[in-house]
Motif scaffolding. Structure first.
Motif, PDB file in Angstrom:
ATOM      1  N   THR A   1       0.662  -1.340   0.305  1.00  0.00           N
ATOM      2  CA  THR A   1       0.034   0.008   0.271  1.00  0.00           C
ATOM      3  C   THR A   1       0.766   1.056  -0.062  1.00  0.00           C
ATOM      4  N   GLU A   2       2.271   1.029   0.839  1.00  0.00           N
ATOM      5  CA  GLU A   2       2.702   2.549   0.903  1.00  0.00           C
ATOM      6  C   GLU A   2       3.684   2.695  -0.248  1.00  0.00           C
ATOM      7  N   GLU A   3       4.063   1.481  -1.460  1.00  0.00           N
ATOM      8  CA  GLU A   3       4.905   2.536  -2.699  1.00  0.00           C
ATOM      9  C   GLU A   3       3.937   2.027  -3.464  1.00  0.00           C
TER      10      GLU A   3
ATOM     11  N   ASN B   1       1.601   5.377  -5.281  1.00  0.00           N
ATOM     12  CA  ASN B   1       1.623   6.211  -4.780  1.00  0.00           C
ATOM     13  C   ASN B   1       1.299   6.821  -6.619  1.00  0.00           C
TER      14      ASN B   1
ATOM     15  N   PRO C   1      -1.911   7.486   2.046  1.00  0.00           N
ATOM     16  CA  PRO C   1       0.154   7.456   1.827  1.00  0.00           C
ATOM     17  C   PRO C   1       0.327   8.293   0.363  1.00  0.00           C
TER      18      PRO C   1
ATOM     19  N   ARG D   1       2.154  11.852   3.186  1.00  0.00           N
ATOM     20  CA  ARG D   1       2.529  11.657   3.829  1.00  0.00           C
ATOM     21  C   ARG D   1       3.164  13.122   4.592  1.00  0.00           C
TER      22      ARG D   1
END
Lengths: 173, 173
Positions: A33-35, A37, A151, A154
């Motif tokens: 999920t963080e990767e 964008n 994400p 941030r």
């Protein structure tokens, strides 16, 4: 009564999880999920972004998005003290109109159609607060923007930030 | 730059002519444009009103509405001096979303999707002027309402009134 304008995708509807799932299946990847964008992709890989937005442009893509935890309960509480509008940027994906409207009717039946707004440039919104994951919507907004963590945002500063609907509850109730 | 919010039905799109035509055909009547007042029907004949709105609820009803005379030319001129948004009450006829969006794209291609708003309660609109045929939209509006004459609003007072887009031109340019 003060008024709160609440965004849909990433704030009450879990758009990111579905687009991540769609992305990984379509490109045979296993991004976290963080990767993923989508905002960075505008510069980094516009072709892949276009490809994934074509999939998201399917009329039913928005129909089965999950509800963001606690949003239903907290919005029900907020509605006793504030006037609530849902203000969602729908104009770039016209195919989403009907699915978004049905989704709201299913998951937030207490929000009347008269208090749903499909728009693009959100400076047209007249409210005291706007809860949104996209800080660009706050730039010309007449009220106070409250940034809902996602994400892609941030590293954004300059606004009060909430990480969850429990945070919204603590801030506004 | 000041901002103008412009309504769609009866202001730039000739809704009344089509509903009159539909009414006369459906009920085998020959009402004139002045004789058909949909607003009065809420009280006078709600069943007939519901019947006619079912016909207007067809996804393509809005697709072929005529353009109100001079609106394209005057809006093009206004857009050099004002920021223009189209703000249309679409939420009561969700089936109209796509037809309305396509209609705008066809007849007002210079208006970007980001400046189109589908809403219900128009007190959510943040603008300096609102050109609308329905004075109820002015009650909690933060700017000045400018009443665009329509058969149903001839007796409404309390607002600056325009009878045509030439009147808008004279008033705002």
């Amino acid at each position: 009564m003060k008024r709160i304008a609440i965004d849909m995708d990433e704030v009450i509807a879990d758009f990111h999880s579905k687009i991540l799932h769609t992305w990984n299946r379509h490109f045979s990847q296993e991004l976290t999920t963080e990767e993923l964008n989508l905002f960075d992709l505008h510069q980094d890989d516009p072709e892949k972004l276009e490809e994934i937005f074509e999939l998201a442009g399917h009329p039913d893509f928005f129909a089965d998005l999950a509800v963001i935890p606690d949003s239903q309960r907290v919005i029900a509480s907020l509605s006793k003290h504030y006037e609530i509008f849902i203000t969602t940027a729908a104009m770039q994906v016209p195919a989403s109109f009907n699915a978004k409207f049905r989704w709201l009717n299913t998951h937030f039946p207490a929000i009347k159609p008269s208090h749903i707004v499909f728009c693009g440039n959100k400076s047209i919104i007249n409210a005291d607060y706007m809860i949104d994951d996209n800080a660009i919507n706050f730039v010309d907004f007449c009220g106070e923007g409250i940034l809902y963590t996602a994400p892609h945002n941030r590293h954004v500063t300059g606004y009060r930030r909430v990480d969850s609907w429990r945070d919204v509850e603590a801030l506004l109730l």
